[in-house]
Every structure is written in structure tokens, then in C-alpha cells.
Design an enzyme around this catalytic site. Structure first.
Site, mmCIF file in Angstrom:
data_model
loop_
_atom_site.group_PDB
_atom_site.id
_atom_site.type_symbol
_atom_site.label_atom_id
_atom_site.label_comp_id
_atom_site.label_asym_id
_atom_site.label_seq_id
_atom_site.Cartn_x
_atom_site.Cartn_y
_atom_site.Cartn_z
ATOM 1 C CG ASP A 78 -76.711 34.553 2.023
ATOM 2 O OD1 ASP A 78 -77.550 33.756 2.470
ATOM 3 O OD2 ASP A 78 -76.989 35.415 1.175
ATOM 4 C CG HIS B 201 -80.877 33.207 1.232
ATOM 5 N ND1 HIS B 201 -79.852 34.124 1.376
ATOM 6 C CD2 HIS B 201 -81.986 33.939 0.946
ATOM 7 C CE1 HIS B 201 -80.323 35.337 1.182
ATOM 8 N NE2 HIS B 201 -81.613 35.261 0.921
ATOM 9 C CB SER C 30 -82.223 37.541 -1.086
ATOM 10 O OG SER C 30 -82.242 37.809 0.281
#
Length: 735
Positions: free
Chosen positions: A139, A203, A529
């Protein structure tokens, strides 16, 4: 180089742009000369892989081979990244030992309540070996100071761990984050990014804490969604592989991370990244997941955020788990109070408290920036530069389209009420107070604006309310049918991916937009996600109880125990939710599993048209395609059944399956089928009697479908009175 991005609904400031651009499924080429040369399995001999790669490049580019080579893959599979011209690329593709050569493109970056909603409470049974499970997060990196990753109370890393921590002046690991690496083949680190595993986006921190964060009480986003934040496996360890940067996630870096993660000894790989569907062995995620599978590691992938159109799912390989996104039973609403006392309920995640002064209200269409050449037909949408700042400053502005709020903020508005009918099933955050109303409510507000000389509007702070319709698959979640292999049902299942609270990077803000000063420890985000790490955590949970299970067995357990969902509120049925809504607590004891290994996928690939030379390189053994090994997609030992034909046709498909007993040693399962009109399902034999654990029994499913204009959804359940092993049976009309 062309890149992928992550599958959140948005990488901060680009959140709305990503959705409005159909998840940016276009390809942006920044350096067309960087190619991935995939060569299959790792060589069995002791040859120097890097020397082999240099030698191959010398044959193609000559004396500049060393300068051309950017990266060698050698720990878990074979290949390299190099600068090539198109002519050199074609020459390289013709060399012995090369499976595929493709541009290093870039892919997209595809809680307090969500785990409880899945029937997975804080006090659920835990395996003592959970602390030996290592979850790899590929990620944007991680914010190691977050309380979700506090290493206090954890023992040393498991003895199987062979990884490393790329420590730097601004990053260290601990006994929770046991390893961290970063990859950036291009070398250039843009302002705001960190040349370390540290997360500047949020994220990666969000996904890591969702999968395996420890328990943190009183977590919230500035008072919203308050509760105990936790991951699916709070005792598990996290290994971080930073592959995504502000300009995306390059193929070269994705494969480098897979190469290391496999060799490092991880148990589950979680990857909330995707792009567009492509050939299995020109897709770095499918390639990496294949070699992970060969090494006993399940890869969990986000389905993508390009829904609700058909064939939009981007991660399609049968050896990985593809996860759609669905709602939980909490949603956020933001009320608007007008000067006449009328109250309207909109959708957003608004953390701003209303001030003591009630602000005046103006319509964007009445405030065009005429100096810059705009008129009301343009300013009504409140795009940047279209508004007259003198008229808008200090007011709440009504806008006729959803946007990121940058236009209103740049014009010094104190809030924005947006209206439309595009996004009603999930909420966005904005850099200023915002509520998103329906277009009919927007029309009412416009009437009010023009009915009084001193209109006012107050945007209240959001509140969480019960969503009785949950779970349903959210509109942005990518749909099947599978665009690569149509009769392999994708997605595999769905998991919570809407309005999820999880840890966040303190190097950014709530939105990442200019002018947003809200630095937070936890944030609310939506996307596949967010659903992917829920499935990754669930897979790790199953692995902890069943450490010897194959990736396919873990995947089967998750799919066959998933809660069934209704097509009445999910119009795309199984092409939206696959086998159903994930149920981790049931998945540790599924009764039966549909197991599969490398040889099964090789048979599948033979049936898909891959040749013996390609398979020999991919597998590293003597795999060949023959009459015996040329398997159809319908005979892959998959936990779901799919068939398709043109509308108006009647088709019959025969599926061969084998199940392995992992429930009670002595048990008898009876088949139960459910089929609508037009779908006939026959099972032979219809009773399976097991005498021991690990015993395998085979059966044949014959499906006859008369296809009209809509999908026919049925199911097969094997039931022993304790376990209900459910598989969807789907017939799809093509047009």
C-alpha cells in the site's frame, strides 16, 4: 511509466475526481520506455539471476545493458525491469525464457462498527497462534506512531520471519510492525512523499489497521463514529511494503513487493490496488498472486471502484480473493436548516460545528465570475474560478453538482450545499462544511433562495444513524461478469467498505485538500480499498485456526460460509456480491472446502489457451498442456458455479467438483438446490458420506439454463445438519 492507483474512493484531494472520472480507468503514460520482463518461476540452479538478466539485456540493447536494468526479481520468481525501446521490447519478447513483456504501468489505490456488524464481536474466539500470523500490506506505507500499531505487549517476531525493516531517521519498526520496505523504481520522490515506509497519504495506515490493528478505545473522527477501533486479527503482526506514491503504484514496484513478501515468510497478502482487466500474465497483481499461491499465501484484492457498470471488476484471477464493497448498518447524515425553519437531510461526513452566526445563503448560478468570462450556467456548478468571491465570501453557496468543494473554498464560502442524484449510498468528506442533498431538495432550496431578500442556511455537524437496508453493495463497487474469464464468477464475496473508521496518517489531513487543517489520528473512508482488508483480516483469522490450509481452502471457507444476500436490493445479484457477505466467525469451521493447488490452475490455464512453453516458465516444472491437463473453466475446483450464453438460448453445462472434509470425521451431507424458473440444477450423487477428516469426495453438477434478459441466480448447499456449505449458481445472458 504508467501506474495504478489505490482502490479507496479517493486518494485524498482526488477523491471526487477519481469517482467522476470512472475511477480513472484510462492509462497515463509518463515514461513509455520502462518495461517489466516476466520470466516465470525462480531458477532452480545457483546461477546469478542478475547476471542472467544483464546477459539478456546485452543481447538486446548491447553495451548499455547495466544502465538499462532497473530492478531484478529473484527471491520468489524470475524477471526484471528495464528501459527499452519498442523495438527492443519486441526483441526481448522473442527470447527464450520470456513469458511476457509489458509496460510498467501504474495502478490505482482501489473500524468501530464494521466487525461487529459482520457478527464478529470483540470477544470472538481467538487462536493462540494468531500472534504468529503475518499480514503483508502492499500500500502507501504506514504511520508507525498510531496507537493501532503500538508494539507494547507483543513478543518478538515469529521465527519464520525473514524480512527486514528499512529503518530511517523518520521510521522504525516494533513488535507489531515487524518489517517495512519501500519501492520506487523511478527514483524521484515528489514533495510531500517520504523516501521511507512512512505513509504520507493515509490509505495504507487505514487498510493496515482495518486488517490487523490492535484495539484502541474511544477512537473517532473528531467525535464521529466513536468506539473501539480494531482490526480483524489484533494480535497478528504487520509487514509493510510501500508501493504507492502520490503518482500511483507502478507495476515494477508491485512485483518487487510480491517478490520480497513471499520470501519474507508472510501468511496473507492484502492489496487494495487495481487498474483495468488484463491478461493474467501481463497483470503484476495476478502474477504476484500466482507465485504467492504456489508458496501457500493467499492474496486478497479489492474488486475496484468502477461500478456499477458490468464487467468493471479489475482483479479477476482465480487464485486470488476478489472483494466487493458493501454498506454497514450505520450511515452519516448532515442536516441543513434554512432561515424559514425548514430542515433538509443530506449526506456527507461533516466534522465542522455550526458557528454562532447564521450565515447568509447564495446560489452559485447567481454569483458568476464575470471578470474571468463565466456566466451563471457555469458558476451554478461551483467549479474553481467560476464563482465571484466578492459575492460568495462568508456565505453558504448552493451548487448544482457534487465536487470536492475546492471552488467554494477558494471563493471563501463558509459552506456549500450540493445537490444531485449521483451518490446517495456513501458519504464524502470535504475541506469545508458540506451537505449533499437530492436534486428535488435542491430545487426546494433554490425556490427558498429566490423567495426572500435575506436567505440563510446552517449546515449542521453530521450524525450517525441506523441504516436498516444494510448490507447492500455500494454503487461504486466494480461488478462482474469477469471480463477475462466470463464463466469464473467474480467478485468472490463482499465485505464492509463504506464509511469505515480506521487509523490515519498525521502527515496529511482529513481530505488532503489545500486549506484543510484537520490533522487526525483516525479517519472515515470508503472504497473497495476498505473492504479488501476486512477480507484479509478474516483470511488471517481462518489461517490462525487452520495453519496447514492452502490459500484455496481458506478462500473456499470464506466464500461458502458467506451470508446470502438478496438480489431485490442488489440489482446485479452475484455480479455485485459474489458468494455473499463475509462472515469470519463461521469461516473457521466450514465443514467442507473446495481445495485447489497449482496443478489445478495449470489445467485451467491450459484451457484458457496458454501454451506449454509459457506454463513451463511460469511453474518452473515440467507442466505441459495435453488432453489430460486441458481443463475447462467449468471444471476448476471453484466454490461457485457460473455459465453464460446468448439471451434466448438454452444451455447445459457440466461441472466436476471435489470437496474435502474438514468438519466432523463421520458426517453425511445432503445436497439442497434452489433455482428459479429457467434454471435446473442436478447433483450426482446428491449425498456425500465421509468417514474421516481430510477425506475427499467428488460430485457432478449439471446445470440447464434457459436464458432470457436477466441473470438467473440459484444455489447449491451441502448440509450435514451442522454445516451449510453454500455455493452460488449463476447463469448470465449475453447480448
Amino acid at each position: 511509466m504508467v501506474k495504478m492507483n489505490a482502490h479507496a474512493n479517493g486518494s485524498r484531494g482526488d477523491k471526487l475526481r477519481i469517482l467522476l472520472d470512472d475511477d480513472m480507468n484510462g492509462v497515463t503514460i509518463t515514461d513509455a520506455g520502462v518495461y517489466v520482463v516476466y520470466m516465470g518461476d525462480r531458477p532452480k540452479s545457483d546461477i546469478s539471476v542478475s547476471a542472467l538478466h544483464i546477459s539478456m539485456l546485452q543481447n538486446v540493447v548491447g553495451s548499455g545493458a547495466s544502465d538499462s536494468l532497473l530492478y531484478s526479481y529473484h527471491r520468489s520468481f524470475n524477471g526484471f525491469v528495464a528501459k527499452l525501446t519498442k523495438e527492443e521490447k519486441e526483441k526481448m519478447a522473442g527470447l527464450d525464457g520470456v513469458v511476457s513483456v509489458f509496460p510498467s504501468q501504474k495502478k490505482k489505490l482501489h473500524t468501530t462498527r464494521s466487525w461487529d456488524f459482520m457478527g464478529f464481536p470483540q470477544n470472538v474466539a481467538r487462536a493462540t497462534s494468531e500472534s504468529d500470523i503475518i499480514v503483508a500490506m502492499l500500500d502507501t506505507g504506514i504511520w508507525p506512531e498510531s496507537e493501532s500499531f503500538n508494539g507494547e505487549g507483543y513478543g518478538p517476531p515469529p521465527s519464520k520471519w525473514k524480512g527486514t525493516c528499512q529503518a530511517s531517521s523518520n521510521f522504525t519498526c516494533n513488535n507489531k510492525i515487524i518489517g517495512a520496505r519501500y519501492y520506487h523504481t523511478e527514483g524521484k520522490v515528489y514533495p510531500g512523499d517520504f523516501a521511507s515506509p512512512r505513509d504520507s497519504d493515509g490509505h495504507g495506515t487505514h487498510t493496515a489497521s482495518t486488517a490487523a490493528g490492535r484495539l484502541v478505545s474511544e477512537a473517532s473522527l473528531l467525535g464521529l463514529a466513536t468506539g473501539t477501533a480494531r482490526g480483524g486479527v489484533p494480535s497478528a503482526r504487520i509487514a509493510v511494503y510501500k508501493i504507492c506514491w502520490s503518482d500511483g503504484c507502478s507495476y515494477a514496484d508491485i512485483l518487487a513487493a510480491f517478490d520480497d513478501a513471499i520470501a519474507d515468510g508472510v501468511d496473507i497478502i492484502s492489496l487494495s490496488v487495481g487498474g483495468w482487466p488484463m491478461d493474467y500474465f501481463e497483470d503484476p497483481i495476478a502474477i504476484g498472486a500466482f507465485h504467492s499461491m504456489k508458496n501457500g499465501i493467499l492474496t486478497s484484492n479489492s474488486a475496484g471502484n468502477s461500478g456499477p457498470g458490468p464487467e468493471t471488476i479489475s482483479n479477476c484471477s482465480p487464485w486470488s480473493l476478489s472483494v466487493a464493497a458493501s454498506t454497514i448498518d450505520r450511515k452519516f447524515v448532515t442536516s441543513v436548516m434554512l432561515g424559514n425553519g425548514a430542515i433538509y437531510e443530506g449526506i456527507s461526513i461533516n466534522t465542522f460545528e455550526p458557528g454562532n452566526i447564521v450565515p447568509p445563503f447564495i446560489y452559485g448560478g447567481d454569483a458568476p465570475n464575470k471578470t474571468a468570462g463565466y456566466n451563471g450556467s457555469e458558476s451554478r456548478y461551483c467549479f474553481p474560478d467560476t464563482l465571484n468571491s466578492t459575492l460568495v465570501e462568508g456565505k453558504v453557496v448552493l451548487c448544482d453538482q457534487i465536487s470536492g468543494g475546492e471552488g467554494a473554498r477558494a471563493s471563501h464560502a463558509v459552506g456549500s450545499i450540493m445537490n444531485g442524484d449521483d451518490y446517495s449510498d456513501f458519504a464524502f468528506s470535504f475541506p469545508l462544511p458540506v451537505s449533499y442533498l437530492s436534486s428535488s431538495d435542491g430545487a426546494d432550496l433554490l425556490k427558498y433562495l429566490h423567495s426572500t431578500s435575506e436567505p440563510t442556511a446552517t449546515i449542521m455537524k453530521s450524525v450517525g444513524i441506523k441504516d436498516e437496508t444494510a448490507p447492500f453493495v455500494v454503487s461504486f463497487s466494480s461488478r462482474g461478469p469477469n471480463p477475462i474469464t466470463s464463466d469464473l464468477l467474480k467478485p468472490d464475496l463482499t465485505a464492509p467498505g463504506v464509511d469505515i473508521l480506521a487509523a490515519w496518517s498525521e502527515a496529511t489531513t482529513v481530505t488532503g485538500s489545500p486549506g484543510d487543517t484537520r490533522v487526525v489520528k483516525y479517519n472515515i473512508d470508503s472504497g473497495t480499498s476498505m473492504s479488501c482488508p476486512h477480507a484479509s483480516g478474516a483470511a488471517a483469522y481462518v489461517k490462525a485456526f487452520n495453519p496447514t490450509w492452502s490459500p484455496a481452502a481458506i478462500k473456499s471457507a470464506l466464500m461458502t460460509t458467506a451470508s446470502s444476500m438478496s438480489s431485490s436490493i442488489n440489482n446485479d445479484a452475484e455480479f455485485a456480491y459474489g458468494s455473499g457477505h463475509i462472515n469470519p466467525a463461521k469461516a473457521i469451521d466450514p465443514g467442507l472446502v473446495y481445495d485447489a493447488g497449482e496443478i489445478d490452475y495449470v489445467r485451467f490455464l491450459c484451457g484458457q489457451g496458454y501454451n506449454a512453453t509459457q506454463l513451463l516458465l511460469i511453474t518452473g516444472d515440467k507442466s505441459t498442456c495435453s488432453a489430460e491437463t486441458n481443463g475447462t473453466v467449468w471444471d476448476l475446483n471453484y466454490p461457485s458455479f457460473a455459465l453464460s450464453a446468448k439471451s434466448g438460448k438454452t444451455i447445459t453445462r457440466i461441472f466436476h467438483r471435489t470437496v474435502t472434509n474438514v468438519g466432523s470425521a463421520s458426517s453425511t451431507y445432503k445436497s439442497i438446490t434452489n433455482a428459479p424458473s429457467g434454471l435446473n440444477i442436478q447433483i450426482e450423487p446428491d449425498v456425500l458420506s465421509f468417514q474421516s477428516l481430510g477425506q475427499q469426495l467428488s460430485f457432478v453438477v449439471t446445470v440447464e439454463a434457459t436464458l432470457g434478459k436477466t441473470v438467473l441466480s440459484g444455489s447449491l448447499v451441502w448440509d450435514d445438519g451442522v454445516h451449510q456449505v453454500r455455493s452460488p449458481v449463476v447463469a448470465n445472458p449475453t447480448h
